[in-house]
Design an enzyme around this catalytic site. Structure first.
Site, PDB file in Angstrom:
ATOM      1  N   SER A 116      46.205  40.464  46.036  1.00  0.00           N
ATOM      2  CA  SER A 116      45.204  39.565  46.612  1.00  0.00           C
ATOM      3  C   SER A 116      43.786  40.121  46.609  1.00  0.00           C
ATOM      4  CB  SER A 116      45.584  39.177  48.046  1.00  0.00           C
ATOM      5  OG  SER A 116      45.226  40.181  48.954  1.00  0.00           O
ATOM      6  N   LYS A 131      41.393  43.476  53.234  1.00  0.00           N
ATOM      7  CA  LYS A 131      40.664  42.232  52.983  1.00  0.00           C
ATOM      8  C   LYS A 131      39.163  42.489  53.102  1.00  0.00           C
ATOM      9  CE  LYS A 131      44.144  39.244  52.629  1.00  0.00           C
ATOM     10  NZ  LYS A 131      45.121  40.252  52.201  1.00  0.00           N
TER      11      LYS A 131
END
Length: 220
Positions: free
Chosen positions: A129, A172
């Site tokens: 991701s 993230k």
């Protein structure tokens, strides 16, 4: 050569953890040596004999000796030994955050741009991701190692961080949407991963900033 257990103990002390307030079993659990209190006692005594730590039983204090190796484990030449604390998701936040040291990543201090391994640790990236995000010109891809600056607890917009949510570790990009009182943890991927939305008061922890990527070796 220093014993692996002694390296792990030095790392905990260098991180500012006062082992003097823990039982030997509790210390052992933190370094992956559960139910071996006598072994922990032996290696603490060895570190004290080497002049690397100071043990004050009356004050329940174990601290690093000034100028000791606990300032960062320096291997032969200019190699640093950075503790590997498992893996973190660069995907859905599904992986449990485990603080046991699984080994050490040996890396040149010149390559890393630091002279000490103090207050840093490594995690293996698990998932795709963040495979379009870059740190220092290197993409964060599945199987790479990321190096975390652990004292960095107050991220700025755009920082790539290690966050802990419900005991799950994930990597993230951090975005603080002050207008709407929300935190966004954003993926940057070739696949479609929705952001994680948090309220400012939610129970989450920023456990450091990614400042370096060690790429997985590619075989020809």
């Amino acid at each position: 050569m220093m014993h692996e257990i002694q390296k792990r103990l030095l790392h905990l002390i260098a991180q500012g953890q006062n082992l003097g307030q823990l039982t030997l079993r509790e210390i052992g659990k933190r370094i992956g040596e559960k139910d071996k209190p006598q072994k922990i006692k032996h290696h603490l005594n060895q570190l004290e004999k080497k002049g690397l730590i100071k043990i004050n039983k009356s004050k329940e204090l174990i601290e690093k000796a000034t100028g000791g190796a606990s300032e960062g484990l320096l291997m032969k030449g200019n190699l640093l030994a950075i503790p590997i604390l498992g893996a973190a998701n660069a995907g859905p936040a599904l992986r449990f955050a485990d603080e046991n040291i699984e080994g050490y990543l040996r890396i040149s201090s010149t390559l890393l741009g630091r002279k000490s391994a103090k207050n840093i640790f490594a995690l293996m990236v698990d998932g795709p991701s963040m495979n379009r995000a870059e740190v220092g010109g290197k993409k964060i891809e599945d199987g790479d190692f990321v190096i975390i600056d652990s004292p960095y607890k107050s991220p700025k917009d755009g920082d790539i961080v290690l966050s802990i949510i419900d005991n799950m570790a994930n990597i993230k990009r951090f975005h603080h949407d002050r207008e709407n009182n929300q935190i966004g943890l954003i993926s940057e991927s070739s696949q479609n991963f929705p952001p994680i939305y948090l309220h400012e008061t939610d129970n989450y922890i920023v456990n450091g900033r990614v400042f370096f990527v060690v790429k997985k070796l590619k075989k020809r």
